[in-house]
Enzyme design. Sequence first.
Site, short mmCIF file in Angstrom:
data_model
loop_
_atom_site.label_atom_id
_atom_site.label_comp_id
_atom_site.label_asym_id
_atom_site.label_seq_id
_atom_site.Cartn_x
_atom_site.Cartn_y
_atom_site.Cartn_z
NE ARG A 364 -19.47 89.35 -50.07
CZ ARG A 364 -20.67 89.59 -50.57
NH1 ARG A 364 -20.79 90.21 -51.70
NH2 ARG A 364 -21.74 89.21 -49.92
CE1 TYR A 365 -18.16 85.71 -47.20
CE2 TYR A 365 -20.11 85.22 -48.49
CZ TYR A 365 -19.46 86.00 -47.57
OH TYR A 365 -20.09 87.06 -47.01
#
Length: 743
Positions: A364-365
């Site tokens: 997600r990052y």
Amino acid sequence: MAEDNVGKLNIPKLKDAKLAGTRFSESCTLILTKGYSAKNFARGLGQDEYGAFPLKGKLPNVRGASPQQLLENAEIQNIKNILGLQFGKSYENVKELRYGHLMIMATKGHDGSCIIGMLIKFFHYFWPSLLKVKGFMQMFIIPIVKAYHKKTNAVLSFYTTPEYVSWEKELGNKATEYRIQNYKGALHSQEEAQFYLADVDQHTKDFYWFDHHDDDAIEFAFSEKKIEARYQWLQRPQACTYFDSKDKSIRYLDFINKQFMQYVVADLQRSIPSMVDGLKPDQRKILFYAFKKHIIHEIEVAQFSADVSDDSPYHHGEASLVGTIIGMAQNYVGSNNINLLQLNGRLGTRLMGGKDHDATASGRYIFTQLSPITRYLFDKDKDDEPIPHYLNDECQSIEPAWFIPIIPMVLVNGSEGRGTECSSFIPNYNPRDIIANLKRLLEGKAVVPMIPWYKGFDGDIQKETTSKDTLYTTKGYFITEDKNDPTITELPVGTSTRDYNEFLASRCGKDIKAYTARKDNTNNVHFESTMTEDQMNSANHAGGFLNKFKLTTTLSTANMHLFGSKGELKKYDTPEQILEDFYHLRLELYEQRRRALVRELEIASWLLENKVKFIDKVCEGDILLFPSRGKDEWCAELKRKRFKSLPSQAVDNVEETDEKESGTGYDYLLSITRLSFTSEKIEELKQASDAMKKERDEITKSKSESLWLRDLNALDHQLDEEKYTLDERIAKIDFQSSHDVDE
DNA sequence: CCTACTGCTAC
DNA sequence: CGGAGTAGCAGTAGG
DNA sequence: GGATGACGAT
DNA sequence: CGCGTATCGTCATCC
């Protein structure tokens, strides 16, 4: 009724049937599930007679494992205890057991078959007599695809891909009457559970033993003695067989032959890359999607993996896909020599051998995109068909069987994988060496042997001269400024700085006095150690500092399995063999590309020629634009005057223009605008026509070799741009030998 | 009446 | 899977 | 010499 | 965001 329950079991996660272990135990069924999704389902069946136990991960294989190992395995212990089994005891019936049936809830796909297979093998090993009790072992099947008729709302379920695909084929264009739902998970909603509860019988299959052939099949699938036989079996092209979901029961023989062995094939296919593009199926899937959606700007890895997932009909866990994406994007020393994807963010450094992240969470990052160089390796300028070969339609697949890069990428980035019956390891090689060798082949010269090479590696890689000639040694590097204080500045390929840090720590006070690690840059290696004279002497005795301090690793080329261009499993003995195999295929495809190009130019060329001729004739008065005529008349006249008509579809058979009269074949002439009759335009057209003829002649005369050479040079140039040079390594080797640090 | 904090859910 | 951490919100105590 | 663990996709 | 179980084959290394 719980009073006579033989031993209340204290097993976490087990939902015991109320009647299990009582005199009614024979009518009880223990449902083994993967994960927890089936708990409600078991409840729905009735808590008296149905118990549920979730399995974590895969069962161990009893083959080759020591009895001790198996006894220590929690899952095996649990199953044994829940059923009330005893090792060494022979059971002719199920009366003594706590349950009369063992039902496996098969997760869809091959890996579900793996778990069932392991379980069958487990019972075959410890209690073979139980397999002969018909219906003791059962499986509950869950469809992979459901089709809903849009009007009648009738539901059709398909339990195997081939089954579904053949139905779809039969249906033809009636397929639009159905809404197709791919099954992602099993039994998540209450609604789903109800669906199965309504028809438990149809989804429950009894296993049964018929005769010794069933034993033979199990033997064939699992025995160590049958390794050679299984390897032979894998060499043959596999038919997509499947069991009939309408059958009430299934023979062990059939399960092994039709389901389990397919898992074996699938396991192999996902683990061993293709000789052509060096990719495993999931990697190819990722690249396919990246090309399709033109991912040249960064995208969240989590989003990307979800999109890739959605794009294909069947997928595994998302975490594993994220891991694969990250793996393709990594470029720390020892990973990819040319990373096809690019990673933004600090993920995957040498510090921990690329594992300093958690794939599920970090997705997600972090962001990724196609590396610019990828287009130089695959399908530059789109001269090739983007996807030349698809998997056969029987095994429904969206991705191509392989891409066709301009150099054998499997040698560039290497590969490693383990499947059933066969594993594979291929080290990384230098793209420059590969390009140079391809150029040699293009010039009809012999290839030069290549040795493994890792981008950015400051140590040394050498062929092992003492033993087999399939071994290479990678050496780290150290300098000794003070006599007893070596400073390590490079670790061998495959050793992470963190592991090495731990290793050094474990040697402190024994083989070295102390050491300090400099942590300025995660990809930099710098350990300063101090040693006493004794310690130094003993290191020298133990074969030198490099050996004593684990600063060497080996690379082996003895196990290079790849799938060939036709999907056949093949073992290669040298990287040059791979290169030459690739060369012949690639050259053939360049020839195909060249012919296609010639065809295109041929048409474009006579189109212009005819236009010029048409305009000339109009200007000369040979063709009169007025008075107006019907289209048929025009066509007849143009045909008479030997103009070529444009075939409506087929661009082949350019020579024979008088096939079908579609009526539109002369539109390219009739639609010429009046502006084209200006002298400027005529001149322009004539020049264009000449240029086209020239290009056509050039390509016709040229060889496929030169097309390839052009691409190779473009790649070479791009490598220059991105500073893939050998200089560093050569400088380091010179430095190392001149300082004579080895021993 | 506004602020500061708590307890809660959803992620 | 489960724990830790957090954003956002409602309710409430306190100045 | 026999056991063990690492690798990677699931 | 970090844990856990396992398969599968080969090869190096450990004891």
